[in-house]
Design an enzyme around this catalytic site. Sequence first.
Site, PDB file in Angstrom:
ATOM      1  CG  HIS A 110     -39.230   7.070  -8.910  1.00 25.48           C
ATOM      2  ND1 HIS A 110     -38.185   7.492  -8.123  1.00 25.48           N
ATOM      3  CD2 HIS A 110     -39.428   8.050  -9.822  1.00 25.48           C
ATOM      4  CE1 HIS A 110     -37.777   8.690  -8.534  1.00 25.48           C
ATOM      5  NE2 HIS A 110     -38.509   9.034  -9.566  1.00 25.48           N
ATOM      6  CD  GLU A 114     -28.490   7.655 -11.392  1.00 22.49           C
ATOM      7  OE1 GLU A 114     -27.545   7.082 -10.814  1.00 22.49           O
ATOM      8  OE2 GLU A 114     -28.622   8.883 -11.403  1.00 22.49           O
ATOM      9  CE  LYS A 135     -12.579  -0.048  23.969  1.00 20.71           C
ATOM     10  NZ  LYS A 135     -11.773  -0.966  24.805  1.00 20.71           N
ATOM     11  CG  ASP A 193     -65.857   1.830 -13.147  1.00 22.69           C
ATOM     12  OD1 ASP A 193     -65.294   0.733 -12.998  1.00 22.69           O
ATOM     13  OD2 ASP A 193     -65.981   2.678 -12.240  1.00 22.69           O
ATOM     14  CB  ILE A 238      -3.337 -11.278  13.202  1.00 25.86           C
ATOM     15  CG1 ILE A 238      -3.383 -12.788  12.958  1.00 25.86           C
ATOM     16  CG2 ILE A 238      -3.193 -10.961  14.696  1.00 25.86           C
ATOM     17  CD1 ILE A 238      -4.563 -13.492  13.597  1.00 25.86           C
ATOM     18  CG  PHE A 260     -62.107  -7.811  -7.154  1.00 20.73           C
ATOM     19  CD1 PHE A 260     -62.778  -6.611  -6.962  1.00 20.73           C
ATOM     20  CD2 PHE A 260     -61.832  -8.588  -6.027  1.00 20.73           C
ATOM     21  CE1 PHE A 260     -63.177  -6.181  -5.707  1.00 20.73           C
ATOM     22  CE2 PHE A 260     -62.224  -8.171  -4.762  1.00 20.73           C
ATOM     23  CZ  PHE A 260     -62.897  -6.961  -4.600  1.00 20.73           C
ATOM     24  CB  THR A 312      -0.939   0.007   1.224  1.00 17.86           C
ATOM     25  OG1 THR A 312      -1.626  -1.235   1.308  1.00 17.86           O
ATOM     26  CG2 THR A 312      -1.941   1.140   1.117  1.00 17.86           C
TER      27      THR A 312
END
Length: 507
Positions: A269, A321, A138, A461, A127, A456, A38
């Site tokens: 959405h 997106e 913590k 209508d 470890i 249902f 690193t």
Amino acid sequence: MMQPIRSALVSVYYKDRLEPLIRVLAQHGVQLYSTGGTQKFIEELGVPVTAVESLTGFPEVFGGRVKTLHPTVFGGILHRRHEAADVAQAAEHQIPPIDLVIVDLYPFEETVASGAPEADVIEKIDIGGISLLRAAAKNYRDVLVVSSRDQYEAVTTLLTEQNGATSLENRRQYAAAAFGATSHYDTQIHAYFLGNEQSTDANSSLITPLRYGENPHQQGAFHGDLAALFDQLHGKQLSYNNLVDVDAAVLLMQEFQADGPAACAILKHTNACGVAQADTLTEAYLNALACDPVSAFGGVIIVNRPVDVATAEELHKLFFEVLIAPDFAPDALAVLQGKKNRILLRQKPVEFPQKQIKTLLNGVIEQDFDRVVEGPREFRTVTESAPTAEETAALAFALKICKHTKSNTIVLARAGQLLASGVGQTSRVDALRQAIEKARAFGFDLQGAVMASDAFFPFPDCVEIAGEAGIRAVVQPGGSIKDQDSITAANQLGMAMVLTGVRHFKH
């Protein structure tokens, strides 16, 4: 109160996605401490970094097994900045504070899964890393802990927006994620030593903090292992709203099996604004887009075929997106990666839970997932005329979409193409009128189309309005004491109606 980050320990196994975060830290003048590979990675970026062994005065030993396990490192993390005695002791022993810990864990699970010999597996039991995560979590009152490369982008954005500082709530949220990571890790090690390849202990769930929830004033986090479901090949970190839409997209596409025609769905959405099946994926996408190109802008797209370059070139013309696919051809991936923030997810086969759980009031509710899918064999014709073979295929197609659309819903379709839907309405009549208006607005002729309803019809209508618009066949669950009124209306209009006996409310 916001707390600036002045120093950071960075020691990670995976370096991908790390560069932007390192550069943001450098821009804010953060003192970086690092180890081994690193440290070399940071140096190659041209960013100043101090070796941990220079801080501790003690070299890495035992092939890197011991490098950060030192009082100077852990004292820098664990001393309490608000305790005068801790601050005095840190000064006495020349222990500089460490405000940020960026550490991931050796790939234990991956090594086990690879079938590596036990000696290699044991070497991947972390470890120092797990100790650093626990220490930083913590002391979250003073320290921010970053425990996964999946968090790098969110932390980069957070520090950019907050001028290199974090809030107590930020730090607590990332501490929770770190403890989730260590819990999961130890559980997998425990399972290995018991002779199990992998543990499914619910307490081992991973936690990924999100930039925010549905809105910027809401905190958010994902509990689960996204890496088990997707390989993210490109783009920014998934947001809360992205994840909600991705969930809806994945569940909808399960209705369109990979061994059937090419299929594409576009969601906004959580509701489908375009769905189509065709002989080619390109045609399926274009037909789905034609359904509602306005709503498709900024949406989530899912397909059931690997993305080829021809489809990629069409997709690239649209701002969206997220794109989810079982795979991407290399030349298609190159095209789609042309937009920096576009999220590309390669979906892995995974078994989903059998239960849905949701918080409600001061508790939770659960239910079985809605796995029922009615097809032509479950259709019961109740009108004088039966649907044609083409209409039956269209009804089955429409019902799959209807099942995954917010109630009250009406779906209008032809075989293999969604024409329009009315979603989330308090009146089924309003849902139908919304769908008819949208279909006409995008140039669809509804003559001969079909209609699906999630519940249902209590009155005739909707059937009458649909018939006047040119709809020729209807699928609905039935179950109203006035079913016959709708059936009679369909007969008078020369329409076919089939009942399924299964309701698909989606709240």
